[in-house]
Design an enzyme around this catalytic site. Structure first.
Site, PDB file in Angstrom:
ATOM      1  N   HIS A  55       0.819  -1.225   0.000  1.00 33.97           N
ATOM      2  CA  HIS A  55       0.000   0.000   0.000  1.00 33.97           C
ATOM      3  C   HIS A  55       0.852   1.275   0.000  1.00 33.97           C
ATOM      4  CE1 HIS A  55      -3.162  -2.815   1.126  1.00 33.97           C
ATOM      5  NE2 HIS A  55      -2.487  -3.158   2.204  1.00 33.97           N
ATOM      6  N   SER A  78       1.593  -0.374  -5.441  1.00 35.72           N
ATOM      7  CA  SER A  78       0.689  -0.609  -4.319  1.00 35.72           C
ATOM      8  C   SER A  78       0.209  -2.049  -4.387  1.00 35.72           C
ATOM      9  CB  SER A  78      -0.499   0.351  -4.409  1.00 35.72           C
ATOM     10  OG  SER A  78      -0.905   0.752  -3.130  1.00 35.72           O
ATOM     11  N   SER A  83      -5.733   1.600  -2.328  1.00 33.94           N
ATOM     12  CA  SER A  83      -5.050   1.946  -1.081  1.00 33.94           C
ATOM     13  C   SER A  83      -3.999   3.052  -1.213  1.00 33.94           C
ATOM     14  CB  SER A  83      -4.393   0.694  -0.483  1.00 33.94           C
ATOM     15  OG  SER A  83      -3.384   0.210  -1.342  1.00 33.94           O
ATOM     16  N   ASP A 143       3.257  -7.564   0.211  1.00 30.34           N
ATOM     17  CA  ASP A 143       2.135  -7.480   1.152  1.00 30.34           C
ATOM     18  C   ASP A 143       0.938  -8.166   0.502  1.00 30.34           C
ATOM     19  OD1 ASP A 143       0.077  -6.861   2.859  1.00 30.34           O
ATOM     20  OD2 ASP A 143       0.454  -4.705   2.909  1.00 30.34           O
ATOM     21  N   GLU A 205       4.482  -9.195   4.398  1.00 32.22           N
ATOM     22  CA  GLU A 205       3.863  -8.369   5.415  1.00 32.22           C
ATOM     23  C   GLU A 205       2.654  -8.994   6.103  1.00 32.22           C
ATOM     24  OE1 GLU A 205       4.753  -5.333   6.422  1.00 32.22           O
ATOM     25  OE2 GLU A 205       2.950  -4.430   7.253  1.00 32.22           O
ATOM     26  N   ASN A 230       4.824 -11.044   9.090  1.00 33.60           N
ATOM     27  CA  ASN A 230       3.544 -10.946   9.805  1.00 33.60           C
ATOM     28  C   ASN A 230       3.627 -11.554  11.192  1.00 33.60           C
ATOM     29  OD1 ASN A 230       0.514 -10.471   9.773  1.00 33.60           O
ATOM     30  ND2 ASN A 230       0.611 -12.667  10.248  1.00 33.60           N
ATOM     31  N   LYS A 235       4.720  -7.304  14.871  1.00 33.88           N
ATOM     32  CA  LYS A 235       3.858  -7.006  13.720  1.00 33.88           C
ATOM     33  C   LYS A 235       2.419  -7.419  14.042  1.00 33.88           C
ATOM     34  CE  LYS A 235       1.901  -6.912   9.583  1.00 33.88           C
ATOM     35  NZ  LYS A 235       0.506  -7.333   9.359  1.00 33.88           N
ATOM     36  N   ASP A 239       0.146  -4.278  14.694  1.00 26.09           N
ATOM     37  CA  ASP A 239      -0.457  -3.745  13.463  1.00 26.09           C
ATOM     38  C   ASP A 239      -1.859  -4.332  13.261  1.00 26.09           C
ATOM     39  OD1 ASP A 239      -1.159  -4.262  10.636  1.00 26.09           O
ATOM     40  OD2 ASP A 239       0.788  -3.514  10.039  1.00 26.09           O
ATOM     41  N   ASN A 240      -1.942  -5.661  13.213  1.00 23.74           N
ATOM     42  CA  ASN A 240      -3.223  -6.302  12.918  1.00 23.74           C
ATOM     43  C   ASN A 240      -4.265  -5.910  13.972  1.00 23.74           C
ATOM     44  OD1 ASN A 240      -1.099  -7.544  11.553  1.00 23.74           O
ATOM     45  ND2 ASN A 240      -2.160  -9.494  11.368  1.00 23.74           N
ATOM     46  N   CYS A 244      -5.847  -1.958  13.315  1.00 17.88           N
ATOM     47  CA  CYS A 244      -7.254  -2.065  12.898  1.00 17.88           C
ATOM     48  C   CYS A 244      -8.181  -1.426  13.926  1.00 17.88           C
ATOM     49  CB  CYS A 244      -7.636  -3.524  12.646  1.00 17.88           C
ATOM     50  SG  CYS A 244      -6.835  -4.198  11.160  1.00 17.88           S
ATOM     51  N   HIS A 350      -7.483  -9.113   3.743  1.00 16.18           N
ATOM     52  CA  HIS A 350      -6.614  -8.651   2.658  1.00 16.18           C
ATOM     53  C   HIS A 350      -7.278  -8.662   1.284  1.00 16.18           C
ATOM     54  CE1 HIS A 350      -2.757  -7.411   1.078  1.00 16.18           C
ATOM     55  NE2 HIS A 350      -2.996  -8.201   0.057  1.00 16.18           N
ATOM     56  N   HIS A 403      -3.463   2.241   8.602  1.00 15.69           N
ATOM     57  CA  HIS A 403      -2.977   2.354   9.979  1.00 15.69           C
ATOM     58  C   HIS A 403      -2.124   3.603  10.158  1.00 15.69           C
ATOM     59  CE1 HIS A 403      -4.536  -1.550  10.247  1.00 15.69           C
ATOM     60  NE2 HIS A 403      -3.447  -2.274  10.408  1.00 15.69           N
ATOM     61  N   SER A 411       5.825  -2.504  12.295  1.00 18.47           N
ATOM     62  CA  SER A 411       5.763  -3.449  11.165  1.00 18.47           C
ATOM     63  C   SER A 411       6.906  -3.208  10.189  1.00 18.47           C
ATOM     64  CB  SER A 411       4.456  -3.264  10.398  1.00 18.47           C
ATOM     65  OG  SER A 411       3.373  -3.266  11.273  1.00 18.47           O
ATOM     66  N   GLN A 415      10.076  -5.232   8.772  1.00 11.01           N
ATOM     67  CA  GLN A 415      10.329  -5.419   7.337  1.00 11.01           C
ATOM     68  C   GLN A 415      11.781  -5.090   6.991  1.00 11.01           C
ATOM     69  OE1 GLN A 415       9.136  -6.572   4.662  1.00 11.01           O
ATOM     70  NE2 GLN A 415       6.914  -6.655   4.804  1.00 11.01           N
TER      71      GLN A 415
HETATM   72  P1  NAI Z   1      -6.036 -14.643  11.881  1.00  9.84           P
HETATM   73  O1  NAI Z   1      -5.764 -15.962  11.276  1.00  9.84           O
HETATM   74  O2  NAI Z   1      -5.398 -14.247  13.174  1.00  9.84           O
HETATM   75  O3  NAI Z   1      -7.621 -14.422  12.078  1.00  9.84           O
HETATM   76  C1  NAI Z   1      -8.594 -14.804  11.165  1.00  9.84           C
HETATM   77  C2  NAI Z   1      -9.720 -15.481  11.967  1.00  9.84           C
HETATM   78  O4  NAI Z   1     -10.841 -15.742  11.125  1.00  9.84           O
HETATM   79  C3  NAI Z   1      -9.269 -16.813  12.572  1.00  9.84           C
HETATM   80  O5  NAI Z   1      -9.430 -16.807  13.973  1.00  9.84           O
HETATM   81  C4  NAI Z   1     -10.183 -17.827  11.880  1.00  9.84           C
HETATM   82  O6  NAI Z   1     -10.530 -18.912  12.748  1.00  9.84           O
HETATM   83  C5  NAI Z   1     -11.395 -16.984  11.521  1.00  9.84           C
HETATM   84  N1  NAI Z   1     -12.195 -17.530  10.423  1.00  9.84           N
HETATM   85  C6  NAI Z   1     -11.781 -18.225   9.319  1.00  9.84           C
HETATM   86  N2  NAI Z   1     -12.838 -18.583   8.568  1.00  9.84           N
HETATM   87  C7  NAI Z   1     -13.937 -18.095   9.187  1.00  9.84           C
HETATM   88  C8  NAI Z   1     -15.333 -18.151   8.901  1.00  9.84           C
HETATM   89  N3  NAI Z   1     -15.798 -18.801   7.819  1.00  9.84           N
HETATM   90  N4  NAI Z   1     -16.192 -17.537   9.759  1.00  9.84           N
HETATM   91  C9  NAI Z   1     -15.732 -16.906  10.879  1.00  9.84           C
HETATM   92  N5  NAI Z   1     -14.426 -16.843  11.213  1.00  9.84           N
HETATM   93  C10 NAI Z   1     -13.533 -17.435  10.367  1.00  9.84           C
HETATM   94  O7  NAI Z   1      -5.669 -13.570  10.748  1.00  9.84           O
HETATM   95  P2  NAI Z   1      -5.469 -11.985  10.969  1.00  9.84           P
HETATM   96  O8  NAI Z   1      -4.045 -11.693  11.218  1.00  9.84           O
HETATM   97  O9  NAI Z   1      -6.518 -11.511  11.896  1.00  9.84           O
HETATM   98  O10 NAI Z   1      -5.756 -11.461   9.481  1.00  9.84           O
HETATM   99  C11 NAI Z   1      -7.046 -11.541   8.895  1.00  9.84           C
HETATM  100  C12 NAI Z   1      -7.018 -10.921   7.495  1.00  9.84           C
HETATM  101  O11 NAI Z   1      -6.734  -9.524   7.608  1.00  9.84           O
HETATM  102  C13 NAI Z   1      -5.926 -11.463   6.583  1.00  9.84           C
HETATM  103  O12 NAI Z   1      -6.414 -11.465   5.252  1.00  9.84           O
HETATM  104  C14 NAI Z   1      -4.811 -10.443   6.720  1.00  9.84           C
HETATM  105  O13 NAI Z   1      -3.931 -10.492   5.638  1.00  9.84           O
HETATM  106  C15 NAI Z   1      -5.609  -9.172   6.803  1.00  9.84           C
HETATM  107  N6  NAI Z   1      -4.986  -8.002   7.430  1.00  9.84           N
HETATM  108  C16 NAI Z   1      -5.511  -6.784   7.071  1.00  9.84           C
HETATM  109  C17 NAI Z   1      -5.030  -5.623   7.623  1.00  9.84           C
HETATM  110  C18 NAI Z   1      -5.604  -4.318   7.212  1.00  9.84           C
HETATM  111  O14 NAI Z   1      -5.021  -3.279   7.534  1.00  9.84           O
HETATM  112  N7  NAI Z   1      -6.714  -4.261   6.520  1.00  9.84           N
HETATM  113  C19 NAI Z   1      -3.949  -5.633   8.634  1.00  9.84           C
HETATM  114  C20 NAI Z   1      -3.501  -6.962   8.989  1.00  9.84           C
HETATM  115  C21 NAI Z   1      -4.024  -8.094   8.400  1.00  9.84           C
END
Ligand code: NAI
Length: 482
Positions: A55, A78, A83, A143, A205, A230, A235, A239-240, A244, A350, A403, A411, A415
């Site tokens: 991003h 990006s 983003s 990322d 990332e 990650n 991180k 960050d997560n 968020c 993501h 963020h 984060s 990196q």
């Molecule tokens: P995580 O693996 O810690 O959490 C995801 C959760 O979703 C898990 O606990 C899992 O059991 C649950 N899950 C999976 N399938 C499901 C379903 N069908 N119904 C309900 N729950 C379900 O992963 P994390 O780190 O929380 O990341 C989640 C997503 O967010 C990823 O795609 C990651 O790349 C993205 N992300 C986005 C950010 C942003 O700024 N927008 C920042 C950091 C991560």
């Protein structure tokens, strides 16, 4: 846009505004600034050609200029069509010493609101290094794994001698990728193979990109070493979660300005991102419900005081839906058909496959209307309307600015350290997926304490002996969960 130059951004005249925000961000990114100082003489990234796909925000600008300060050459795109912050991209293209008339920055290919064709073109530009031995980078900073994916798919199809026909594409984005790789195969049947041969590694990332890396590692198809940034504690546990917690409500507010207090919100997924999102909405006084598939995370949610439900049971009662799972098909068109009038639907995971946008668009008689960029109403034949944010793409970066600097300093310090590790110690990292050694993780946290006025207690040698850790750390075994 700019033409004839080795970059493409929306509007170079935004560079001065971008530079002012970069200056402010630098003070809020003590980790990155400390790393610049520590390595100023040593120049550990001299000789590194880093392709970044992440991003293109103000915070990323500080990361890019840190890599450059450590000796790297950089090309950037990006990792999402919505983003980019156009003023940050302009400032990076112009550079600290350039002007819009005489840009002297780095080749950046990013603007807010790219088409999918443009997005993948930008990724290809970031990966294409003119006048270099292989025509490519020797390091990737990714990322979500799109730059890594393009290289791996390119190599796979070059080995096979052809790419699959575009008619086999599973969706629009897949079609664009197949078109691109069919074209490069026609131009140079060894482009990606040559390019991959010199890549020393990728630092990844996010959770979703890391999943892809472990899949390739297990399939035996991973072409170069990878650092899973990650899962550095500094991180994903920051960050997560805290990132968020900040940027979710920011995105919802800028998009809709709806009062969150008193509303019912549903967070799908209670991982690191879900935990931050739930706290974010509870902090605004929403009644927060959670869905989970993992009993451990479901129990955590319950103990944190949230009601754990299924989507089916509550879909007609919820005002704000947020998907955070990194999984696909979480909210389907048939679910959206059952929602309340003016329910808000957004994703912060993501990729855009958590919400079934294709299914929504295919409902006979449904009408999509743009309220403003990245905010759309979808009106069903019966007159009921729902509000979809960022067309189902990550809303904190699409509707807000992602963020804030301080959390990204953690984060991006991870990196930068990961880039130094893989680039300078190739012998220590044969092709595999790694996490940062814990002493480096602790170092990143340490770099951020002063700025918050946090004073660390020093372990006395007898105490260190008693709990069996060195005085200077690491303080926890690798399996400790924080
Ligand atoms: P995580 O693996 O810690 O959490 C995801 C959760 O979703 C898990 O606990 C899992 O059991 C649950 N899950 C999976 N399938 C499901 C379903 N069908 N119904 C309900 N729950 C379900 O992963 P994390 O780190 O929380 O990341 C989640 C997503 O967010 C990823 O795609 C990651 O790349 C993205 N992300 C986005 C950010 C942003 O700024 N927008 C920042 C950091 C991560």
């Amino acid at each position: 846009s700019t033409t004839g130059q080795d970059f493409k951004v929306a509007d170079l005249s935004l560079a001065a505004f971008g530079r002012k925000e970069i200056k402010l961000a630098e003070h809020e990114m003590p980790g990155l600034m400390a790393i610049r100082e520590e390595y100023a003489k040593e120049q550990p990234l001299a000789g590194a050609r880093v392709t970044g796909s992440l991003h293109m925000t103000v915070q990323t600008a500080v990361l890019i200029e840190t890599l450059v300060a450590l000796g790297a050459e950089v090309r950037w795109a990006s990792c999402n069509i919505f983003s980019t912050q156009d003023h940050a991209a302009a400032a990076i293209a112009v550079g600290p010493d350039g002007t819009p008339e005489n840009p002297k920055g780095i080749p950046v290919f990013a603007w807010k609101g790219e088409t999918l064709e443009e997005y993948w073109w930008c990724t290809e530009q970031a990966l294409t290094w003119p006048n270099t031995p292989t025509g490519g980078p020797n390091m990737i900073l990714d990322d979500g794994g799109d730059a890594t994916l393009l290289v791996h798919k390119g190599v796979e199809y070059e080995k096979a001698g052809k790419a699959p026909s575009v008619d086999t594409a599973e969706n629009d984005e897949h079609r664009v990728i197949l078109q691109l790789l069919n074209r490069t195969l026609g131009e140079n049947a060894q482009k990606w193979t040559q390019l991959a041969s010199e890549i020393r590694g990728v630092t990844e990332e996010t959770t979703t990109g890391v999943h892809r890396l472990y899949e390739m590692q297990q399939a035996g198809s991973l072409l170069f070493p990878a650092m899973n940034v990650n899962d550095a504690v500094t991180k994903s546990k920051f960050d997560n979660k805290y990132g968020c917690r900040h940027s979710l409500v920011d995105g919802i507010n800028r998009a809709t300005d709806v009062l969150i207090g008193g509303k019912t919100a549903l967070i799908c997924g209670y991982g690191d991102v879900g935990k931050g999102c739930a706290e974010s909405l509870r902090g605004q006084g929403a009644r927060v419900l959670i869905t989970e598939i993992d009993p451990i995370c479901a129990l955590q949610a319950a103990m944190d005081g949230y009601q754990v439900v299924t989507l089916d049971d509550v879909v007609d009662q919820v005002d704000i839906f947020v998907t955070t799972t990194g999984n696909k098909d979480i909210i389907m068109a048939s679910d959206m058909a059952k929602m309340k009038h003016q329910a808000i639907v957004g994703n912060i995971g993501h990729f855009d496959n958590e919400i079934d946008m294709a299914g929504l668009a295919a409902i006979p008689g449904i009408v999509k209307d743009e309220v403003k960029p990245q905010v759309h109403t979808w009106t069903f034949p019966d007159g009921k309307t729902i509000i979809v944010l960022s067309e189902g793409r990550l809303l904190n970066l699409g509707n807000a600015t992602g963020h804030p600097s301080f959390v990204m300093s953690n984060s991006f310090a991870d990196q930068t350290i990961a880039q130094i590790e893989l680039f300078t110690k190739p012998e220590s990292y044969p092709t595999d997926v790694y996490v940062l050694p814990k002493h480096l993780d602790e170092k990143v946290a340490r770099l951020h304490l002063d700025a918050l006025g946090a004073k660390l207690t020093t372990l006395r040698p007898e105490q260190a002996d008693y709990i069996g850790v060195p005085v200077e750390g690491p303080y926890k075994p690798d399996h400790y969960r924080y």
